[in-house]
Design an enzyme around this catalytic site. Structure first.
Site, short mmCIF file in Angstrom:
data_model
loop_
_atom_site.label_atom_id
_atom_site.label_comp_id
_atom_site.label_asym_id
_atom_site.label_seq_id
_atom_site.Cartn_x
_atom_site.Cartn_y
_atom_site.Cartn_z
N ASP A 39 0.82 -1.20 0.00
CA ASP A 39 0.00 0.00 0.00
C ASP A 39 0.86 1.26 0.00
OD1 ASP A 39 -2.16 -1.58 0.03
OD2 ASP A 39 -2.90 -0.98 2.00
N ALA A 40 1.94 1.19 0.77
CA ALA A 40 2.79 2.38 0.88
C ALA A 40 3.43 2.69 -0.46
CB ALA A 40 3.87 2.14 1.92
N ASP A 43 0.78 4.21 -2.61
CA ASP A 43 0.51 5.60 -2.25
C ASP A 43 1.63 6.50 -2.76
OD1 ASP A 43 -1.65 4.67 -0.95
OD2 ASP A 43 -0.75 4.74 1.04
N LEU A 109 1.25 19.58 -2.13
CA LEU A 109 2.42 20.45 -2.24
C LEU A 109 3.23 20.08 -3.46
CD1 LEU A 109 3.59 20.30 1.48
CD2 LEU A 109 2.68 22.31 0.30
N LYS A 135 8.34 17.42 7.18
CA LYS A 135 7.19 16.92 6.43
C LYS A 135 6.86 15.54 6.99
CE LYS A 135 5.41 16.52 1.77
NZ LYS A 135 4.87 15.17 1.76
N ARG A 156 -8.56 13.53 3.79
CA ARG A 156 -8.39 14.45 2.67
C ARG A 156 -9.30 14.10 1.49
NH1 ARG A 156 -5.44 14.72 -1.91
NH2 ARG A 156 -4.76 16.78 -2.52
N GLU A 193 -1.70 16.33 10.31
CA GLU A 193 -1.27 15.00 9.91
C GLU A 193 -1.56 14.00 11.02
OE1 GLU A 193 -0.26 15.66 6.98
OE2 GLU A 193 0.68 13.83 6.27
N CYS A 439 2.61 -24.85 -13.58
CA CYS A 439 1.91 -25.93 -14.30
C CYS A 439 2.84 -26.80 -15.13
CB CYS A 439 0.81 -25.34 -15.18
SG CYS A 439 1.44 -24.46 -16.60
#
Ligand code: IVH
Length: 804
Positions: A39-40, A43, A109, A135, A156, A193, A439
């Protein structure tokens, strides 16, 4: 990456990766590899692409994933399903959270990657005073306080509309339910955040691992998953924290308060005020002088980075004066008065333990490195694709090598090469297999000279079938909640991990079956230390075959997917690392994939709790049944037909409305009508026709129809009635990249509300809806004096309002 050509190449890679991660792979060849991305990584890919597109707007296309889905976390939310245990349910599905319209848009940003770019930005803003702040690598939220009281929290989302996570946010330890000090504005959106501190993350993950639960890749993922728990009581158990970094919408009037609230004139003034109200602000934030001061700050923070209690991925610089901010204004997505400096990717060393191969949905065979897990830029990496055999040879990486690893462009783990001086001479050169590991079919490139090898056994190869079933259930296709990679494997190739059990037995570990541990024992009279290796291995196989006989898969073709019954799933078992009481670290368990484990039999042989269909499996079957009436385009994507991706599928569905109509058109006109549809063309049309003509295609379609799959959309008239005809009589031309819409969906939206979506601008055009990168149509509108509107104005019209 300063050159358009490089940026374009990278954007292509990222789009491909994002599409692949979404389970919707629309590379021209319609190829797909295994999902190797977390997922990270997903993202980060979306973020990187968005950033690239911001820097090179000419790269934006309406079907770019940044235009089609805005907030990956909202889509891929790590919600309760994966964590509720039992069966093989996986996260997914439509949002369980109510939408919240932000009072002011939540912007992102612009990223910069080197000191020159920081200096250039400094020159552009011409400001002397800046705030420089870490950040935080978390997820953005907006917390609304009314007269000092927390009334709403939202993610968001797409920047305009987020998800209501008020109940969840209320459980965040350091987020005050009411503000201290005063006076407070009547209404303020505090932006910030949500994250999990590094130390807490490690503890939390260790506890999950010990309990046999899935661990998270990194703190950001864990924070996102935690905030999006449907049950806020679960969120409360997670070590979430909040840090404020700005304000959104603000209404000043104070309810019956004498001391009128006056907003501060600077960003730093806001931080002081937020802190006085008891809100946590970002430690280490500093006011600096110009870009020279900013660069000093970036250097300093870079050195302390590893010691910070939270993960950061850069430094945010903001013009301090709010009047200056106002003057500098915004671009479509980002403010001009702020910028994010991103630290360069970390390079780490780790050991390459093995090179294995994966067989993807379309049979492509991809080698990947299996590494000793290592933390790179905040996430654990244990696998990295090596693309193909040529690439392995080119890099000259050998099994056993110490390798240099980094995340390419912050996203995809990449093995750069071996550390040659660390070689011992025992490294093993990798050889691409000649036969399909799933296979046994002989592998070959599809076309001569191609680097990728493929398994030609399309219909029967369990690895390809597993890929197709997973794809069919993915969000970009039928969106069947609860059917992910593991579920698809259990349905198509439940014995995939059989070798793990053999290994466990040979290592002296246990194979657990229904709470009972089984070990490999040397025959009577044989000293285990002297036991012949070949005989030992044969004995392990024999024991396994006796205890856990080879199974028939419930699905041998996707044709059967809508016919699955609880009974078909009753006996299916999979091999998994054993967890729970008494289990050793290397033990393997043979567990029911879809039914529950019965309680241990009593002395008299009776069973208090017999095995039953697990809740997640019952939900999976219900979701499959419900999927039968989904839109036609989803089925067209679900079929894994080469070249037929979501764009073509939407276009075909919009034009024909049913598979029967498509078949009829092919019967009467071959490809003429199909190829003429915008977004389809002759190659896709031919691929669809050819697939429909295969025996396998016919079988799947017939089986699905027999199971009640409609393969047809509701007639347009019905949906027209449902939507208010707010655009009736209006001719609208949409152009450029529109936020929240694809090229197809904007047309469909206009039509749905009774308007006419035209493709060229004339005097008869009422409005030109222009997004970013609008070109000649915008110019023509201006020449002809046709009114140009943006997304916000279109929204006003669509919802029945008028423009002044
Ligand atoms: S200010 C208009 N400040 O980074 C500016 N954002 O890449 C809005 N972030 O969506 C954001 N730390 O989620 C700001 N100190 C900080 C931040 C920060 C992390 C996140 C935020 C934003 C994303 C943009």
């Amino acid at each position: 990456m300063d050159h358009l050509v490089d940026a374009e190449k990278r954007a292509g890679e990222l789009r491909q990766m994002i599409a692949q991660a979404r389970g919707v792979y629309y590379r021209p060849e319609g190829d797909a590899a295994e999902p190797l991305y977390s997922d990270a990584q997903y993202d980060a890919a979306v973020r990187e692409l968005r950033d690239l597109e911001a820097r090179f707007p000419q790269l934006i296309s309406p079907d770019s994933p940044t235009q089609t889905v805005e907030e990956p976390l909202a889509d891929r939310g790590e919600v309760a399903a994966t964590e509720s245990g039992g069966g093989v349910g996986e996260a997914g599905g439509a949002s369980a959270f109510a939408p919240v319209v932000h009072g002011e848009r939540m912007l992102s940003l612009e990223d910069v990657f080197d000191f020159d770019e920081v200096a250039a930005w400094g020159e552009r803003v011409g400001a002397t005073t800046l705030t420089a702040e870490p950040k935080i690598d978390g997820l953005a939220v907006s917390i609304t306080y009314e007269n000092g009281v927390l009334v709403q929290a939202a993610t968001r989302g797409d920047g305009r509309v987020g998800e209501d996570v008020t109940a969840q946010a209320r459980t965040i330890a350091n987020l005050p339910a009411s503000l201290a000090g005063g006076p407070h504005p009547a209404h303020v959106e505090v932006r910030g955040e949500v994250y999990i501190p590094v130390a807490e993350f490690e503890q939390f993950n260790a506890a999950r691992a010990a309990a046999g639960e899935k661990t998270f890749m990194n703190p950001r993922n864990a924070a996102a998953g935690s905030l999006r728990q449907k049950d806020a009581a679960q969120t409360a158990k997670r070590p979430l924290r909040f840090l404020a970094h700005g304000v959104g919408a603000l209404r000043l009037e104070t309810a019956g308060d004498d001391a009128a609230f006056a907003p501060p004139p600077t960003q730093s003034g806001w931080y002081a005020l937020l802190a006085a109200w008891g809100l946590p602000t970002i430690p280490g934030t500093r006011v600096v002088s110009g870009s020279a001061g900013a660069l000093d700050y970036i250097r300093e923070l870079g050195e302390e980075r590893a010691l910070l209690p939270f993960l950061i991925d850069g430094v945010v610089l903001k013009v301090d004066g709010l009047a200056e901010q106002e003057e500098l204004g915004l671009t479509s997505r980002t403010p001009r008065w702020a910028v994010a400096y991103k630290y360069p990717p970390q390079e780490v060393h780790t050991r390459l333990l093995d090179i294995a191969v994966d067989v993807g949905r379309t049979g492509r065979v991809t080698p990947y490195g299996v590494m000793e897990p290592v933390l790179v830029d905040g996430s654990m990496v244990a696998r990295a694709t090596l693309h193909n055999g040529f690439e392995v040879a080119r890099k000259d990486v050998r099994i056993g090598d110490t390798v240099v690893l980094r995340k390419a462009g912050d996203v995809i783990p990449e093995i750069l090469g071996p550390v040659e001086r660390a070689r011992t001479g025992h490294e093993v050169v990798f050889v691409m297999p000649t036969n399909c590991p799933a296979c046994g079919a002989v592998l070959a490139p599809t076309n001569e000279g191609e680097k990728d090898l493929r398994c030609p056994n399309v219909a029967l190869c369990p690895a390809q079938l597993r890929g197709r079933v997973e794809h069919l259930a993915s969000r970009g296709a039928l969106d069947v909640e609860g059917l992910g990679e593991e579920g698809a494997r259990a349905l198509t190739n439940p014995d995939a991990n059989r070798q793990d059990a053999v290994d466990a037995l040979l290592r002296g570990g246990a194979l657990w079956i229904d709470r009972e541990a089984h070990y490999l024992r040397a025959p009577e009279g044989v000293d285990p230390a002297d036991w012949d290796v070949a005989e030992r291995t044969a004995a392990a196989h024999a024991l396994l075959d006796r205890l856990a006989p080879v199974q028939a898969a419930p699905l041998t073709s996707e044709a059967g997917i809508f016919h699955l019954t609880p009974e078909d799933l009753r006996q299916v078992r999979i091999f998994r690392p054993a967890v729970g009481k008494g289990a050793g670290e290397n033990d393997v368990a043979w567990v029911r994939a879809f039914w529950t484990t019965p309680s241990a039999p009593r002395k008299d042989g009776s069973v208090a709790k017999p095995s039953e269909l697990s809740k997640s499996a019952a939900a999976l079957l219900a979701n499959l049944a419900a999927a039968r009436t989904k839109e036609l385009w989803r089925f067209l994507v679900a079929l894994s037909i080469r070249h037929v991706g979501p764009v073509a599928a939407h276009a075909l569905a919009a034009r024909f409305g049913s598979l029967a109509a498509i078949e009829e058109s092919i019967a009467l006109h071959d490809l003429v009508e199909l190829a003429d549809v915008e977004g389809v063309g002759p190659i896709i049309a031919a691929s669809l026709r050819d697939w429909l003509a295969t025996e396998r295609g016919q079988q799947i379609i017939a089986a699905w129809r027999e199971a009640g799959v409609e393969l047809a959309d509701a007639p347009l008239a019905e949906s027209e009635e449902a939507a208010p005809q707010t655009l009736a009589g209006l001719t609208i031309v949409a152009t450029g990249a529109l936020q929240g819409y694809t090229r197809d969906s904007i047309g469909a939206t206009i039509a749905l509300h009774g308007g006419k979506a035209a493709s060229s601008v004339s005097k008869k055009t009422d409005y030109v809806l222009a997004g970013e990168k609008a070109g000649s149509k915008l110019t023509k509108a201006q020449t002809l004096g046709v009114r140009v509107i943006d997304e916000d104005e279109f929204e006003v019209l669509r919802s029945g309002g008028t423009l002044d």
